[in-house]
Motif scaffolding. Structure first.
Motif, PDB file in Angstrom:
ATOM      1  N   UNK A 102      -6.318  -4.195   0.578  1.00  0.00           N
ATOM      2  CA  UNK A 102      -6.122  -3.180  -0.450  1.00  0.00           C
ATOM      3  C   UNK A 102      -4.666  -3.154  -0.879  1.00  0.00           C
ATOM      4  N   UNK A 103      -4.436  -2.769  -2.130  1.00  0.00           N
ATOM      5  CA  UNK A 103      -3.089  -2.472  -2.602  1.00  0.00           C
ATOM      6  C   UNK A 103      -2.855  -0.983  -2.410  1.00  0.00           C
ATOM      7  N   UNK A 104      -1.839  -0.638  -1.636  1.00  0.00           N
ATOM      8  CA  UNK A 104      -1.587   0.745  -1.243  1.00  0.00           C
ATOM      9  C   UNK A 104      -0.186   1.134  -1.653  1.00  0.00           C
ATOM     10  N   UNK A 105      -0.056   2.317  -2.252  1.00  0.00           N
ATOM     11  CA  UNK A 105       1.254   2.909  -2.515  1.00  0.00           C
ATOM     12  C   UNK A 105       1.484   3.996  -1.484  1.00  0.00           C
ATOM     13  N   UNK A 106       2.574   3.904  -0.746  1.00  0.00           N
ATOM     14  CA  UNK A 106       2.990   4.935   0.200  1.00  0.00           C
ATOM     15  C   UNK A 106       4.169   5.672  -0.416  1.00  0.00           C
ATOM     16  N   UNK A 107       4.028   6.972  -0.590  1.00  0.00           N
ATOM     17  CA  UNK A 107       5.090   7.787  -1.165  1.00  0.00           C
ATOM     18  C   UNK A 107       5.919   8.362  -0.027  1.00  0.00           C
ATOM     19  N   UNK A 108       7.183   7.936   0.067  1.00  0.00           N
ATOM     20  CA  UNK A 108       8.072   8.424   1.114  1.00  0.00           C
ATOM     21  C   UNK A 108       8.421   7.353   2.120  1.00  0.00           C
ATOM     22  N   UNK A 109       9.741   7.095   2.268  1.00  0.00           N
ATOM     23  CA  UNK A 109      10.214   6.079   3.216  1.00  0.00           C
ATOM     24  C   UNK A 109      10.871   6.729   4.419  1.00  0.00           C
ATOM     25  N   UNK A 130     -15.634   8.844  -8.521  1.00  0.00           N
ATOM     26  CA  UNK A 130     -16.920   8.666  -7.831  1.00  0.00           C
ATOM     27  C   UNK A 130     -17.667   9.977  -7.627  1.00  0.00           C
ATOM     28  N   UNK A 131     -16.985  11.122  -7.800  1.00  0.00           N
ATOM     29  CA  UNK A 131     -17.613  12.425  -7.669  1.00  0.00           C
ATOM     30  C   UNK A 131     -17.377  13.227  -8.941  1.00  0.00           C
ATOM     31  N   UNK A 132     -18.374  13.923  -9.452  1.00  0.00           N
ATOM     32  CA  UNK A 132     -18.164  14.724 -10.657  1.00  0.00           C
ATOM     33  C   UNK A 132     -17.184  15.863 -10.407  1.00  0.00           C
ATOM     34  N   UNK A 133     -16.322  16.098 -11.380  1.00  0.00           N
ATOM     35  CA  UNK A 133     -15.350  17.191 -11.357  1.00  0.00           C
ATOM     36  C   UNK A 133     -14.331  17.070 -10.222  1.00  0.00           C
ATOM     37  N   UNK A 134     -14.221  15.888  -9.630  1.00  0.00           N
ATOM     38  CA  UNK A 134     -13.225  15.626  -8.585  1.00  0.00           C
ATOM     39  C   UNK A 134     -12.343  14.482  -9.075  1.00  0.00           C
ATOM     40  N   UNK A 135     -11.038  14.724  -9.298  1.00  0.00           N
ATOM     41  CA  UNK A 135     -10.184  13.663  -9.835  1.00  0.00           C
ATOM     42  C   UNK A 135     -10.057  12.492  -8.859  1.00  0.00           C
ATOM     43  N   UNK A 136      -9.999  11.301  -9.418  1.00  0.00           N
ATOM     44  CA  UNK A 136      -9.804  10.088  -8.624  1.00  0.00           C
ATOM     45  C   UNK A 136      -8.471   9.466  -9.023  1.00  0.00           C
ATOM     46  N   UNK A 137      -7.576   9.315  -8.067  1.00  0.00           N
ATOM     47  CA  UNK A 137      -6.222   8.833  -8.329  1.00  0.00           C
ATOM     48  C   UNK A 137      -6.204   7.313  -8.221  1.00  0.00           C
ATOM     49  N   UNK A 138      -5.685   6.671  -9.254  1.00  0.00           N
ATOM     50  CA  UNK A 138      -5.640   5.205  -9.278  1.00  0.00           C
ATOM     51  C   UNK A 138      -4.216   4.668  -9.368  1.00  0.00           C
ATOM     52  N   UNK A 139      -3.224   5.559  -9.423  1.00  0.00           N
ATOM     53  CA  UNK A 139      -1.849   5.086  -9.522  1.00  0.00           C
ATOM     54  C   UNK A 139      -0.883   6.239  -9.718  1.00  0.00           C
ATOM     55  N   UNK A 197      -5.205   2.767  -3.286  1.00  0.00           N
ATOM     56  CA  UNK A 197      -5.056   3.995  -2.502  1.00  0.00           C
ATOM     57  C   UNK A 197      -3.620   4.477  -2.589  1.00  0.00           C
ATOM     58  N   UNK A 198      -3.457   5.792  -2.730  1.00  0.00           N
ATOM     59  CA  UNK A 198      -2.137   6.426  -2.710  1.00  0.00           C
ATOM     60  C   UNK A 198      -2.039   7.251  -1.431  1.00  0.00           C
ATOM     61  N   UNK A 199      -0.960   7.063  -0.675  1.00  0.00           N
ATOM     62  CA  UNK A 199      -0.741   7.804   0.575  1.00  0.00           C
ATOM     63  C   UNK A 199       0.515   8.647   0.422  1.00  0.00           C
ATOM     64  N   UNK A 200       0.358   9.962   0.521  1.00  0.00           N
ATOM     65  CA  UNK A 200       1.500  10.869   0.433  1.00  0.00           C
ATOM     66  C   UNK A 200       2.084  11.060   1.823  1.00  0.00           C
ATOM     67  N   UNK A 201       3.251  10.470   2.046  1.00  0.00           N
ATOM     68  CA  UNK A 201       3.979  10.636   3.305  1.00  0.00           C
ATOM     69  C   UNK A 201       5.388  11.134   2.988  1.00  0.00           C
ATOM     70  N   UNK A 202       5.485  11.980   1.966  1.00  0.00           N
ATOM     71  CA  UNK A 202       6.802  12.396   1.478  1.00  0.00           C
ATOM     72  C   UNK A 202       7.336  13.651   2.157  1.00  0.00           C
ATOM     73  N   UNK A 203       6.682  14.110   3.232  1.00  0.00           N
ATOM     74  CA  UNK A 203       7.282  15.138   4.065  1.00  0.00           C
ATOM     75  C   UNK A 203       6.961  16.557   3.666  1.00  0.00           C
TER      76      UNK A 203
END
Length: 468
Positions: A1-8, A151-160, A173-179
């Motif tokens: 998968x291509x994954x974006x991790x937010x927060x170093x 994939x679910x109605x009325x539930x936002x799907x994040x692609x970037x 996939x977006x991973x929020x690790x920004x603290x």
């Protein structure tokens, strides 16, 4: 998968390395522009991380975190050793107490490494930068979340994500690790009505800390236990890397009288009231003035509610998922544990299954520690309020009575000191430890008067007199 991790930060970098080890392609986006210095010592001296308010405050790595690093990311452990991190045992100060019978063979499980946060983050960033499959981009602030077919109605799907300079980056996939200061919940809310799952405590603590370094006399003699609670204040000491250590005083953020501790001379007089820690202040040379930080509120934000995701394509871990009382130093252990949980759950390519699997893993593995510290905070703050007003704090909650009794009796019996250390080191949840036959009876027998200080009000009067 291509994954974006937010927060170093530590959680983001460790998670990136764990995922890259499974063959995923990781882009780490960090809002602070500067990368680590060339050495750990230079990182402490000159690395600026304005997005991390606690960057130079005292930091501790609990044994659970070191065990995970040894198993999953041994290169980081080697880099820490090169940078001057010091190995020590969390209960070494108890081995000379006659009642505890000395060191036991299984005490190796309480071993950890002492490193100030800039040094720890330097080691993680250095190894992450040379890990195949990871790209770290600093100075990247997230302005908007990009959505796609849901994939679910009325539930936002994040692609970037879209950065502040207008660049759009797509990922599986977006991973929020920004603290703890994550802006992602606010940005997510801009997409439309999102079910609010946030749980927030009413108040918190404030920390008054100083760093010291060896002035040629070597490290001070170890204390029996690194943390002591008094009527309205907590004191503690933490070893550091390269001949350094730190001392902390922790008060309720509602205790305005103790704000005098911002003054170095008042802080020095206050630490003298704790004989087990005062020699640590006298023994070394101050590296810093008094550092002050509000820990904010204990908070938890789940991205699953009523058995369904409130958003897909986005997961949060570490302090972006839940913050806990930093006095007990579980943040790094929690973050590394959750990074490993995500690594194990990410094989479920279906976004709904992934969200649910990860949420369940958090609930069974990390949430028990969050709930325990959340409840401890509520009782401790109420106890402080009662002691300030000259009243005795009373509660019918048996969990608080047990933990206070254990805290008071831990140095009187070998089973108790290790039970306390197992929970405090995040090696086992409290409910598992307390389920051992006869342990609660032993705790209550030896620590029945734990909730009462010897002379109510005396220590606070001495403290207020000392700080003027």
């Amino acid at each position: 998968m291509n994954v974006i991790v937010i927060g170093a930060g530590p959680t983001g970098l460790a998670t990136a390395m764990l995922l890259a080890g499974q063959g995923h392609h990781i882009t780490v986006l960090e809002r602070d522009p500067d990368g680590p210095s060339s050495t750990g010592l230079e990182a402490w001296q000159s690395w600026e991380r304005p997005g991390v308010s606690q960057f130079r405050l005292p930091h501790v790595m609990m044994p659970r975190a070191l065990a995970l690093l040894r198993q999953e990311l041994p290169e980081v452990v080697a880099e820490l050793e090169t940078a001057g991190a010091r190995r020590h045992n969390m209960i070494a100060g108890t081995w000379d107490l006659p009642a505890l019978g000395g060191r036991l063979p299984e005490d190796h499980r309480y071993e950890t490494m002492a490193a100030r946060r800039p040094v720890l983050e330097f080691a993680l960033a250095t190894v992450a930068a040379r890990t195949p499959g990871i790209t770290i981009r600093r100075g990247q602030t997230i302005a908007r979340l990009v959505t796609g077919r849901a994939p679910l109605p009325d539930v936002p799907h994040i692609t970037g994500v879209e950065t502040r300079n207008g660049e759009v980056l797509h990922a599986d996939l977006i991973v929020d690790a920004s603290g703890r200061n994550s802006q992602i919940p606010k940005i997510l809310a801009e997409l439309g009505p999102i079910l609010d799952t946030e749980e927030r405590a009413a108040a918190g603590f404030i920390y008054y800390a100083r760093h010291y370094r060896d002035n040629g006399n070597g490290l001070p003699e170890a204390t029996h236990w690194p943390l002591t609670h008094q009527e309205t204040i907590t004191a503690g000491t933490l070893p550091g890397d390269n001949g350094t250590w730190s001392l902390i005083l922790v008060a309720s953020s509602r205790d305005h009288e103790l704000r005098a501790l911002r003054d170095a001379s008042a802080w020095d007089r206050a630490i003298e009231l704790f004989p087990e820690y005062a020699h640590w202040a006298r023994h070394g040379e101050p590296l810093t003035d008094v550092q002050v930080m509000s820990a904010g509120q204990t908070r938890r934000r789940d991205l699953v509610a009523d058995g369904l995701p409130v958003v897909t394509g986005l997961l949060a871990l570490g302090d972006a998922w839940a913050t806990t009382n930093t006095t007990f130093g579980l943040g790094l252990s929690m973050g590394l544990t959750q990074g490993a949980l995500l690594r194990d759950a990410i094989d479920a390519q279906d976004h709904i299954k992934l969200s649910l699997a990860f949420a369940q893993a958090l609930e069974t593995t990390a949430a028990p520690y969050y709930r325990a510290l959340r409840d401890w905070d509520a009782h401790r703050l109420a106890e402080i309020d009662s002691n300030i007003s000259g009243e005795q704090y009373e509660t019918a909650d048996p969990a608080w009575q047990i933990i206070r009794a254990l805290d008071a009796a831990k140095l009187s019996h070998p089973d108790l000191v290790r039970a306390y250390a197992q929970v405090g080191s995040m090696l086992e949840p409290a409910e598992h430890v307390l389920a051992r036959p006869g342990l609660i009876d032993l705790i209550m027998t030896l620590g029945a008067e734990a909730s009462r200080y010897p002379t109510p009000g005396l220590f606070r009067r001495e403290l207020l007199t000392a700080i003027g």
